[in-house]
Design a protein around this motif. Structure first.
Motif, PDB file in Angstrom:
ATOM      1  N   ARG A  27       2.730  38.427 -12.303  1.00  0.00           N
ATOM      2  CA  ARG A  27       3.415  39.648 -12.733  1.00  0.00           C
ATOM      3  C   ARG A  27       3.867  40.459 -11.528  1.00  0.00           C
ATOM      4  O   ARG A  27       4.966  41.022 -11.508  1.00  0.00           O
ATOM      5  CB  ARG A  27       2.479  40.479 -13.619  1.00  0.00           C
ATOM      6  CG  ARG A  27       2.255  39.906 -14.984  1.00  0.00           C
ATOM      7  CD  ARG A  27       1.718  40.966 -15.935  1.00  0.00           C
ATOM      8  NE  ARG A  27       0.424  41.453 -15.535  1.00  0.00           N
ATOM      9  CZ  ARG A  27      -0.734  40.957 -15.962  1.00  0.00           C
ATOM     10  NH1 ARG A  27      -0.728  39.932 -16.804  1.00  0.00           N
ATOM     11  NH2 ARG A  27      -1.873  41.466 -15.577  1.00  0.00           N
ATOM     12  N   LYS A  28       3.022  40.538 -10.521  1.00  0.00           N
ATOM     13  CA  LYS A  28       3.377  41.314  -9.336  1.00  0.00           C
ATOM     14  C   LYS A  28       4.564  40.684  -8.608  1.00  0.00           C
ATOM     15  O   LYS A  28       5.495  41.370  -8.172  1.00  0.00           O
ATOM     16  CB  LYS A  28       2.168  41.399  -8.408  1.00  0.00           C
ATOM     17  CG  LYS A  28       2.340  42.372  -7.261  1.00  0.00           C
ATOM     18  CD  LYS A  28       1.131  42.347  -6.351  1.00  0.00           C
ATOM     19  CE  LYS A  28      -0.089  42.789  -7.122  1.00  0.00           C
ATOM     20  NZ  LYS A  28      -1.289  42.820  -6.252  1.00  0.00           N
ATOM     21  N   LYS A  29       4.566  39.375  -8.499  1.00  0.00           N
ATOM     22  CA  LYS A  29       5.678  38.701  -7.828  1.00  0.00           C
ATOM     23  C   LYS A  29       6.975  38.888  -8.614  1.00  0.00           C
ATOM     24  O   LYS A  29       8.038  39.110  -8.029  1.00  0.00           O
ATOM     25  CB  LYS A  29       5.363  37.215  -7.669  1.00  0.00           C
ATOM     26  CG  LYS A  29       4.260  36.940  -6.651  1.00  0.00           C
ATOM     27  CD  LYS A  29       4.027  35.446  -6.513  1.00  0.00           C
ATOM     28  CE  LYS A  29       2.945  35.151  -5.471  1.00  0.00           C
ATOM     29  NZ  LYS A  29       2.704  33.699  -5.329  1.00  0.00           N
ATOM     30  N   THR A  30       6.876  38.754  -9.959  1.00  0.00           N
ATOM     31  CA  THR A  30       8.077  38.932 -10.776  1.00  0.00           C
ATOM     32  C   THR A  30       8.610  40.348 -10.642  1.00  0.00           C
ATOM     33  O   THR A  30       9.818  40.581 -10.549  1.00  0.00           O
ATOM     34  CB  THR A  30       7.758  38.632 -12.239  1.00  0.00           C
ATOM     35  OG1 THR A  30       7.162  37.337 -12.338  1.00  0.00           O
ATOM     36  CG2 THR A  30       9.018  38.670 -13.088  1.00  0.00           C
ATOM     37  N   GLY A  31       7.701  41.329 -10.626  1.00  0.00           N
ATOM     38  CA  GLY A  31       8.131  42.710 -10.450  1.00  0.00           C
ATOM     39  C   GLY A  31       8.811  42.932  -9.113  1.00  0.00           C
ATOM     40  O   GLY A  31       9.812  43.642  -9.012  1.00  0.00           O
TER      41      GLY A  31
ATOM     42  N   ALA B 193      17.282  44.885  -7.881  1.00  0.00           N
ATOM     43  CA  ALA B 193      17.736  46.235  -8.199  1.00  0.00           C
ATOM     44  C   ALA B 193      18.196  46.975  -6.949  1.00  0.00           C
ATOM     45  O   ALA B 193      19.195  47.701  -6.966  1.00  0.00           O
ATOM     46  CB  ALA B 193      16.616  47.000  -8.903  1.00  0.00           C
ATOM     47  N   ARG B 194      17.492  46.829  -5.794  1.00  0.00           N
ATOM     48  CA  ARG B 194      17.893  47.507  -4.559  1.00  0.00           C
ATOM     49  C   ARG B 194      19.226  46.983  -4.057  1.00  0.00           C
ATOM     50  O   ARG B 194      20.060  47.731  -3.535  1.00  0.00           O
ATOM     51  CB  ARG B 194      16.825  47.324  -3.489  1.00  0.00           C
ATOM     52  CG  ARG B 194      15.529  48.057  -3.826  1.00  0.00           C
ATOM     53  CD  ARG B 194      14.506  47.972  -2.703  1.00  0.00           C
ATOM     54  NE  ARG B 194      14.923  48.761  -1.559  1.00  0.00           N
ATOM     55  CZ  ARG B 194      15.414  48.287  -0.418  1.00  0.00           C
ATOM     56  NH1 ARG B 194      15.559  46.979  -0.278  1.00  0.00           N
ATOM     57  NH2 ARG B 194      15.770  49.076   0.568  1.00  0.00           N
TER      58      ARG B 194
ATOM     59  N   LEU C  92      19.534  49.856 -12.899  1.00  0.00           N
ATOM     60  CA  LEU C  92      18.617  50.520 -13.826  1.00  0.00           C
ATOM     61  C   LEU C  92      17.979  49.507 -14.774  1.00  0.00           C
ATOM     62  O   LEU C  92      16.776  49.575 -15.056  1.00  0.00           O
ATOM     63  CB  LEU C  92      19.378  51.583 -14.616  1.00  0.00           C
ATOM     64  CG  LEU C  92      18.570  52.381 -15.641  1.00  0.00           C
ATOM     65  CD1 LEU C  92      17.440  53.129 -14.954  1.00  0.00           C
ATOM     66  CD2 LEU C  92      19.471  53.351 -16.387  1.00  0.00           C
ATOM     67  N   GLU C  93      18.770  48.545 -15.256  1.00  0.00           N
ATOM     68  CA  GLU C  93      18.216  47.523 -16.135  1.00  0.00           C
ATOM     69  C   GLU C  93      17.171  46.696 -15.411  1.00  0.00           C
ATOM     70  O   GLU C  93      16.112  46.362 -15.964  1.00  0.00           O
ATOM     71  CB  GLU C  93      19.338  46.614 -16.661  1.00  0.00           C
ATOM     72  CG  GLU C  93      20.376  47.320 -17.517  1.00  0.00           C
ATOM     73  CD  GLU C  93      19.792  47.777 -18.819  1.00  0.00           C
ATOM     74  OE1 GLU C  93      18.809  47.161 -19.258  1.00  0.00           O
ATOM     75  OE2 GLU C  93      20.304  48.760 -19.392  1.00  0.00           O
ATOM     76  N   LEU C  94      17.425  46.375 -14.160  1.00  0.00           N
ATOM     77  CA  LEU C  94      16.464  45.567 -13.397  1.00  0.00           C
ATOM     78  C   LEU C  94      15.190  46.345 -13.108  1.00  0.00           C
ATOM     79  O   LEU C  94      14.078  45.807 -13.175  1.00  0.00           O
ATOM     80  CB  LEU C  94      17.116  45.097 -12.098  1.00  0.00           C
ATOM     81  CG  LEU C  94      18.284  44.118 -12.261  1.00  0.00           C
ATOM     82  CD1 LEU C  94      18.969  43.866 -10.922  1.00  0.00           C
ATOM     83  CD2 LEU C  94      17.794  42.797 -12.842  1.00  0.00           C
ATOM     84  N   TYR C  95      15.338  47.632 -12.779  1.00  0.00           N
ATOM     85  CA  TYR C  95      14.148  48.454 -12.545  1.00  0.00           C
ATOM     86  C   TYR C  95      13.298  48.560 -13.814  1.00  0.00           C
ATOM     87  O   TYR C  95      12.063  48.558 -13.764  1.00  0.00           O
ATOM     88  CB  TYR C  95      14.550  49.853 -12.071  1.00  0.00           C
ATOM     89  CG  TYR C  95      14.769  49.935 -10.567  1.00  0.00           C
ATOM     90  CD1 TYR C  95      13.762  49.571  -9.679  1.00  0.00           C
ATOM     91  CD2 TYR C  95      15.976  50.395 -10.037  1.00  0.00           C
ATOM     92  CE1 TYR C  95      13.966  49.654  -8.315  1.00  0.00           C
ATOM     93  CE2 TYR C  95      16.182  50.480  -8.680  1.00  0.00           C
ATOM     94  CZ  TYR C  95      15.174  50.114  -7.808  1.00  0.00           C
ATOM     95  OH  TYR C  95      15.358  50.211  -6.470  1.00  0.00           O
TER      96      TYR C  95
ATOM     97  N   LYS D 269      13.100  46.313 -16.186  1.00  0.00           N
ATOM     98  CA  LYS D 269      12.401  45.039 -16.355  1.00  0.00           C
ATOM     99  C   LYS D 269      11.211  44.946 -15.427  1.00  0.00           C
ATOM    100  O   LYS D 269      10.149  44.429 -15.799  1.00  0.00           O
ATOM    101  CB  LYS D 269      13.369  43.882 -16.110  1.00  0.00           C
ATOM    102  CG  LYS D 269      14.441  43.755 -17.174  1.00  0.00           C
ATOM    103  CD  LYS D 269      15.339  42.556 -16.902  1.00  0.00           C
ATOM    104  CE  LYS D 269      16.391  42.406 -18.001  1.00  0.00           C
ATOM    105  NZ  LYS D 269      17.276  41.250 -17.769  1.00  0.00           N
ATOM    106  N   ALA D 270      11.371  45.465 -14.206  1.00  0.00           N
ATOM    107  CA  ALA D 270      10.244  45.452 -13.270  1.00  0.00           C
ATOM    108  C   ALA D 270       9.105  46.326 -13.768  1.00  0.00           C
ATOM    109  O   ALA D 270       7.924  46.023 -13.555  1.00  0.00           O
ATOM    110  CB  ALA D 270      10.712  45.918 -11.889  1.00  0.00           C
ATOM    111  N   GLU D 271       9.457  47.425 -14.467  1.00  0.00           N
ATOM    112  CA  GLU D 271       8.415  48.326 -14.978  1.00  0.00           C
ATOM    113  C   GLU D 271       7.546  47.630 -16.019  1.00  0.00           C
ATOM    114  O   GLU D 271       6.361  47.953 -16.163  1.00  0.00           O
ATOM    115  CB  GLU D 271       9.075  49.551 -15.593  1.00  0.00           C
ATOM    116  CG  GLU D 271       8.071  50.608 -16.046  1.00  0.00           C
ATOM    117  CD  GLU D 271       8.752  51.780 -16.715  1.00  0.00           C
ATOM    118  OE1 GLU D 271       8.074  52.790 -16.952  1.00  0.00           O
ATOM    119  OE2 GLU D 271       9.958  51.666 -16.985  1.00  0.00           O
ATOM    120  N   ALA D 272       8.099  46.662 -16.762  1.00  0.00           N
ATOM    121  CA  ALA D 272       7.311  45.961 -17.755  1.00  0.00           C
ATOM    122  C   ALA D 272       6.216  45.120 -17.122  1.00  0.00           C
ATOM    123  O   ALA D 272       5.182  44.870 -17.749  1.00  0.00           O
ATOM    124  CB  ALA D 272       8.221  45.072 -18.615  1.00  0.00           C
TER     125      ALA D 272
END
Length: 692
Positions: free
Chosen positions: A514-518, A525-526, A538-541, A543-546
């Motif tokens: 999960r950490k690597k995927t985030g 996103a950057r 914003l969409e990528l961020y 997804k990372a929040e999940a």
């Protein structure tokens, strides 16, 4: 009104083969009467004496009980009274045998039905018989004359006269004894019966059979309605001896509770309490007439001789002693028959109400006047002073008819007639008042309806009188608010669906995955943020929040980008907070115990560190990997510094000062502005100073 006490009859059954008994319960007869004598189980030398009106020993027969105690009560039932006979006692004491019996020894119920039909054929030719049969199982009433699979729970009600009855209970008319035997046999198969250690055919419910006797007395123009209630109560049980399972235990609890309420009712009646707890049980509610009501009661106490029933036998006898002190007020249930008067024009008979005294009987012909007659609504004293001049004129006919008041029936007195007239007047006044009240309500409703219609017309006219274009801004503002709310709801729905999908994917991954995927989503996103693709970023961020939902910096970044997208502004990330120097990451000990400062080139770049923190690495650093890995990292950094020829400051204080200068310069360069060039020179000087 005469009072009648509940009569008590005690019957001792013979011992069952194999039953342990010690002849401690005996029936003693003397010149003064009969009594039940019981030895005290705690003191054999002491005996308890219970005198009753009738006592039967083990050798008594069914016919003796019926002829001496039951048959005289049937005469009262034919006289229009209510008679209740119920059997009471511990389980397996012979209650059902006393009430029902068998083919060789019929009980009270079949003998009573046979006697009633015999009386109907010989003495009461105009008598009619009907039967109803119900049981109280777990304090619920069921009809035994209908199919048990379709039978429903019957409610207990009370009519306007205060009489308690079971609603929707079927009543079956009887023409012959065969009709009764067929219905009774079919109903007994539906009664709740179970097996226990004390009785193989134990009754699990209270059964109440009612014989309705209707006798027409033409000589006195009366109809007498008598009832004979034959009650077979379920026996009280000691659950320590019955060996009941869970279902039988629930039945036993309901039986004992209803019998306990029966004892409470008897105790309250003997004490003269203001409130009698009839409503605490449906059994006592139905037997209310027999317990201090308008019925004649007979209680048959069935006694068991076994030693294990000794205490229950004493309880039964004590209950009988309290019950015989209850006083009932029996009444005759009679109703006057309608009077049949022959008509002068036809040969058929018409049933008419009794005319009021002074009312004229007009001859046939044209319809008389509809003017209300004073004689119909006046009192008895006023009717005596009325004259024929106060009445409307009678219709003239060719043949003179002698007008005479009707004869008063012999069974009605003047007071009864006045009472009937007064009741009729009250009903008529009440009817007219009700009509006026109804008319008033209708007028009020009509007025309210007209008023509401006028208000609606006024509002419509006021809206039509408004100048054109006045409500256009308000409607547009409302429409814009609705569109904004709809758009917000769609965003929330899409966000919720997206979050659910990503959360399901994150649940199946390990913490490291999960950490690597985030981190991967944050990196993408950057990249899109630098390209000013804020919507994609914003969409990528999100997804990372999940994958890293607890990261605070990532949530702040999402909020900043959402604000920029919503307001159509360029994204400017908030300035980074200064980092505190870590003793394990920035310093390492050399062989002589002195601290050495790691050069800037060996540190992780600021942007990379931000990515790691945004991807959920805030809680897990390199310093959490253990002391050995930290020392190994420090050694590697020292080797790189030695190869590059760099030298470390001499003291830890100098190292800290150099780090502070470099941090401040770096922050000024990051912020930019007119001091950016000067800050660059200062940074270079600080770095040279650090190297020297």
């Amino acid at each position: 009104m005469s009072y009648s006490r509940v009569k008590i009859a005690a019957r001792l059954r013979p011992p069952i083969p194999g039953e342990q008994h010690d002849n401690a319960i005996r029936i003693v007869r003397s010149a003064s009467g009969s009594a039940v004598v019981v030895d005290n189980p705690r003191d054999p030398g002491q005996t308890f004496n219970y005198p009753f009106s009738s006592c039967y020993d083990e050798l008594s027969t069914q016919d003796e009980i019926f002829e001496q105690d039951v048959k005289p009560l049937i005469d009262l039932a034919f006289s229009g009274m209510t008679v209740t006979i119920f059997a009471y006692g511990v389980t397996s004491s012979g209650k059902t045998h006393t009430m029902q019996g068998n083919k060789q020894q019929p009980g009270i119920i079949p003998r009573a039905v046979e006697d009633i039909f015999h009386r109907t054929a010989s003495q009461y030719s105009r008598a009619h018989l009907a039967v109803s049969y119900m049981e109280i199982y777990k304090d619920e009433v069921y009809d035994l004359l209908v199919d048990r699979e379709t039978a429903t729970k019957l409610p207990v009600r009370e009519n306007e006269a205060g009489q308690v009855f079971v609603a929707n209970l079927s009543v079956c008319p009887l023409e012959t004894i065969d009709d009764f035997e067929s219905a009774f046999s079919r109903a007994n198969k539906q009664r709740s019966v179970g097996s226990t250690n004390l009785n193989s055919v134990s009754s699990r419910s209270h059964a109440i059979l009612t014989l309705h006797i209707t006798v027409t007395d033409p000589s006195n123009n009366l109809t007498l309605a008598g009832k004979l209630n034959l009650v077979d109560l379920a026996g009280s049980e000691n659950n320590k001896l019955t060996g009941n399972d869970a279902s039988r235990m629930a039945e036993s609890a309901a039986i004992n509770k209803s019998l306990s309420v029966l004892g409470q009712v008897v105790h309250a009646l003997n004490q003269g309490a203001s409130r009698i707890p009839y409503r605490n049980s449906k059994l006592t509610r139905i037997l209310q007439d027999a317990l201090g009501g308008n019925s004649i009661g007979l209680l048959i106490c069935n006694l068991a001789p076994g030693t294990k029933f000794r205490q229950d036998t004493l309880n039964t006898l004590n209950f009988a002693v309290r019950t015989k002190n209850i006083q009932n007020k029996p009444v005759v249930n009679q109703q006057a028959n309608a009077i049949t008067i022959p008509s002068s024009s036809t040969s058929s008979t018409l049933t008419r109400a009794i005319p009021a005294p002074g009312q004229l009987i007009r001859p046939s012909g044209p319809r008389p006047s509809r003017v209300p007659r004073i004689s119909n609504i006046a009192s008895a004293s006023q009717r005596a002073s009325l004259t024929f001049s106060s009445l409307p004129p009678a219709v003239k006919v060719d043949k003179k008819v002698e007008e005479k008041p009707p004869a008063i029936p012999p069974h009605l007195t003047e007071d009864e007639i006045n009472a009937r007239i007064a009741k009729a007047v009250e009903l008529e006044v009440a009817r007219r008042l009700e009509e006026r009240e109804k008319q008033r309500r209708e007028e009020e409703e009509e007025a309210a309806r007209r008023q509401s219609m006028s208000l609606q017309d006024d509002q419509a006219s006021s809206l039509q009188s408004l100048p054109p274009g006045l409500l256009t801004p308000l409607l547009k503002h409302r429409q814009s608010q609705d569109e904004e709310l709809k758009q917000r709801l769609e965003e929330l729905e899409s966000k919720f669906e997206r979050g659910n999908k990503e959360s399901h994917l994150a649940d199946v991954l390990s913490p490291i995955s999960r950490k690597k995927t985030g981190r991967a989503y944050v990196a993408l996103a950057r990249a899109h943020t630098q390209k000013n693709n804020l919507q994609v970023a914003l969409e990528l961020y999100r997804k990372a929040e999940a994958y890293v939902p607890d990261n605070v910096k990532l949530k702040e970044r999402i909020i900043e980008i959402e604000w920029a997208v919503k307001n159509d502004r360029p994204f400017k990330p908030s300035p980074k907070k200064p980092r505190r120097a870590s003793s394990k990451r920035g310093h390492s000990k050399n062989g002589k115990g002195k601290y050495k400062l790691a050069p800037p080139n060996d540190a992780v770049e600021e942007g990379d560190e931000d990515d790691e923190e945004e991807a959920g690495n805030s809680g897990v650093d390199k310093e959490n990997l253990g002391g050995e890995s930290g020392e190994a990292s420090g050694s590697a950094k020292r080797r790189r510094r030695d190869k590059s020829g760099e030298s470390a400051p001499g003291t830890p204080a100098e190292e800290a000062a150099a780090c502070t200068v470099r941090r401040g310069v770096t922050e000024r360069v990051a912020r930019g502005g007119p001091w950016a060039a000067l800050s660059t020179h200062v940074c270079t000087v600080a770095w040279l100073f650090d190297c020297v």
